[in-house]
Write a protein that holds these residues in place. Structure first.
Motif, PDB file in Angstrom:
ATOM      1  N   HIS A  26      -0.439   1.334  -5.819  1.00 24.85           N
ATOM      2  CA  HIS A  26      -1.657   0.558  -5.561  1.00 24.85           C
ATOM      3  C   HIS A  26      -1.653   0.330  -3.864  1.00 24.85           C
ATOM      4  O   HIS A  26      -2.762  -0.092  -3.534  1.00 24.85           O
ATOM      5  N   HIS A  27      -0.325  -0.075  -3.330  1.00 27.23           N
ATOM      6  CA  HIS A  27      -0.506  -0.461  -2.083  1.00 27.23           C
ATOM      7  C   HIS A  27      -0.817   0.744  -1.143  1.00 27.23           C
ATOM      8  O   HIS A  27      -0.907   0.318   0.295  1.00 27.23           O
ATOM      9  N   ARG A 209      -1.964   1.700 -16.523  1.00 27.51           N
ATOM     10  CA  ARG A 209      -2.198   0.555 -16.136  1.00 27.51           C
ATOM     11  C   ARG A 209      -1.078  -0.338 -15.652  1.00 27.51           C
ATOM     12  O   ARG A 209      -0.373  -0.559 -16.402  1.00 27.51           O
ATOM     13  N   ARG A 216      -5.063   5.480 -10.001  1.00 26.76           N
ATOM     14  CA  ARG A 216      -5.907   4.827  -8.875  1.00 26.76           C
ATOM     15  C   ARG A 216      -7.153   5.736  -8.903  1.00 26.76           C
ATOM     16  O   ARG A 216      -8.251   4.913  -8.307  1.00 26.76           O
ATOM     17  N   ARG A 235     -12.853   5.040  -8.926  1.00 28.03           N
ATOM     18  CA  ARG A 235     -11.383   4.439  -8.396  1.00 28.03           C
ATOM     19  C   ARG A 235     -11.149   3.192  -9.281  1.00 28.03           C
ATOM     20  O   ARG A 235     -12.288   2.469  -9.632  1.00 28.03           O
ATOM     21  N   TYR A 236      -9.808   2.737  -9.168  1.00 29.43           N
ATOM     22  CA  TYR A 236      -9.626   1.498 -10.173  1.00 29.43           C
ATOM     23  C   TYR A 236      -8.329   0.754  -9.387  1.00 29.43           C
ATOM     24  O   TYR A 236      -7.558   1.237  -8.457  1.00 29.43           O
ATOM     25  N   ASP A 237      -8.223  -0.560  -9.615  1.00 31.01           N
ATOM     26  CA  ASP A 237      -7.066  -1.140  -9.054  1.00 31.01           C
ATOM     27  C   ASP A 237      -6.070  -1.688 -10.055  1.00 31.01           C
ATOM     28  O   ASP A 237      -6.239  -0.846 -11.196  1.00 31.01           O
ATOM     29  N   GLY A 238      -5.124  -2.319  -9.678  1.00 27.87           N
ATOM     30  CA  GLY A 238      -3.849  -2.364 -10.666  1.00 27.87           C
ATOM     31  C   GLY A 238      -4.478  -3.025 -11.961  1.00 27.87           C
ATOM     32  O   GLY A 238      -3.466  -3.037 -12.807  1.00 27.87           O
ATOM     33  N   LYS A 239      -5.454  -3.567 -12.040  1.00 31.92           N
ATOM     34  CA  LYS A 239      -5.843  -4.331 -13.291  1.00 31.92           C
ATOM     35  C   LYS A 239      -6.771  -3.294 -14.268  1.00 31.92           C
ATOM     36  O   LYS A 239      -7.159  -3.890 -15.337  1.00 31.92           O
ATOM     37  N   ARG A 241      -9.688  -2.134 -13.147  1.00 31.29           N
ATOM     38  CA  ARG A 241     -11.064  -2.438 -12.900  1.00 31.29           C
ATOM     39  C   ARG A 241     -11.665  -1.296 -12.021  1.00 31.29           C
ATOM     40  O   ARG A 241     -10.900  -0.841 -11.146  1.00 31.29           O
ATOM     41  N   GLN A 242     -12.773  -0.981 -12.490  1.00 28.26           N
ATOM     42  CA  GLN A 242     -13.496   0.233 -11.724  1.00 28.26           C
ATOM     43  C   GLN A 242     -13.726  -0.455 -10.243  1.00 28.26           C
ATOM     44  O   GLN A 242     -14.542  -1.303 -10.319  1.00 28.26           O
ATOM     45  N   LEU A 243     -13.404   0.230  -9.212  1.00 30.21           N
ATOM     46  CA  LEU A 243     -13.819  -0.069  -7.750  1.00 30.21           C
ATOM     47  C   LEU A 243     -15.243   0.643  -7.254  1.00 30.21           C
ATOM     48  O   LEU A 243     -15.714  -0.130  -6.337  1.00 30.21           O
TER      49      LEU A 243
END
Length: 259
Positions: A26-27, A209, A216, A235-239, A241-243
């Motif tokens: 994710h980074h 997840r 991602r 697009r998604y984050d590490g939790k 959640r859709q970004l």
């Protein structure tokens, strides 16, 4: 990218339906899908660390995607970025050639490269330097060989086949739901790809997840018989959640109807 599903000539109005998940740290810096300047011919997300991409298309309707291959061996350092292979496959001025792949694939860590146009698609498997033409039907490509029988590959392929058979047109929400399936495989069905048992379990689902490494982005590509291409990227984050959800639709350059 971790997993990719293809439906070739399986829908009466859409000869190509592609669904893919990109799994990455994710980074790692990335830009969402966009038309790349200055020519504005290539549509893809961009890996800002190495400059390539994992999946994309161009205005001629050429499509390419890449999955890394996990093997229980130490991979050497100093190899070229596999993301540049997708860019080469989408270069309409100098299309990628099988001989070039055979001559140069050892410069990259192991990969599957899926590329094609219209109904004609191929998969290059770098460990044995094989190039396979994809027949009409459903295909799954992940971190092993083409159409390996990994549980998540079979699960996604069956779900895609069932959805397409029941839908008059591709349903974006239902396709995204297939690609967000977090069902793990039983331990007895896990492959041995050189990671710990904990990570084999975690990586055995279609959607991964985890706060450090996971899914991602989900990409969806539909090509209609009239020569119109639709591209979606969630697009998604590490939790989880859709970004955001990027959407593009355009008529292919010099397209002829796919009868």
């Amino acid at each position: 990218m971790c997993i990719l599903f293809l439906a070739l000539d399986q829908h009466p109005d859409y000869p190509l339906i592609l669904c893919a998940n990109r799994d990455e740290f994710h980074h790692r810096p990335t830009t969402p899908a966009h038309f790349w300047p200055p020519q504005q011919q290539l549509l893809a997300g961009k890996d800002l660390q190495a400059g390539g991409t994992w999946l994309g298309c161009n205005r001629l309707g050429m499509v390419a995607g890449l999955t890394n291959i996990r093997q229980p061996i130490t991979q050497p350092e100093g190899m070229r970025s596999r993301g540049e292979l997708v860019l080469k496959a989408l270069d309409s001025q100098s299309p990628i050639e099988p001989q070039w792949l055979s001559d140069h694939s050892d410069n990259y860590n192991p990969f599957n490269l899926v590329f094609g146009q219209g109904r004609q698609f191929w998969c290059y498997h770098s460990p044995d330097k094989s190039l396979r033409c994809l027949n009409r039907g459903f295909h799954a490509i992940s971190n092993g060989a083409l159409d390996d029988i990994w549980p998540k590959m079979a699960r996604g392929e069956q779900a895609l086949e069932q959805l397409i058979s029941q839908s008059a047109k591709p349903d974006i929400d239902k396709l995204l739901a297939i690609m967000r399936d977090e069902t793990p495989a039983p331990d007895t069905s896990l492959p041995n790809t050189g990671v710990s048992l904990e990570w084999e379990r975690r990586l055995s689902s279609i959607y991964i997840r985890h706060p450090e490494y996971g899914t991602r982005a989900t990409s969806l590509i539909f090509l209609s018989r009239e020569g119109k291409l639709n591209f979606y990227e969630a697009r998604y984050d590490g939790k989880g959640r859709q970004l955001g959800l990027e959407q593009f639709s355009f008529a292919l350059t010099n397209a002829e109807p796919l009868c």
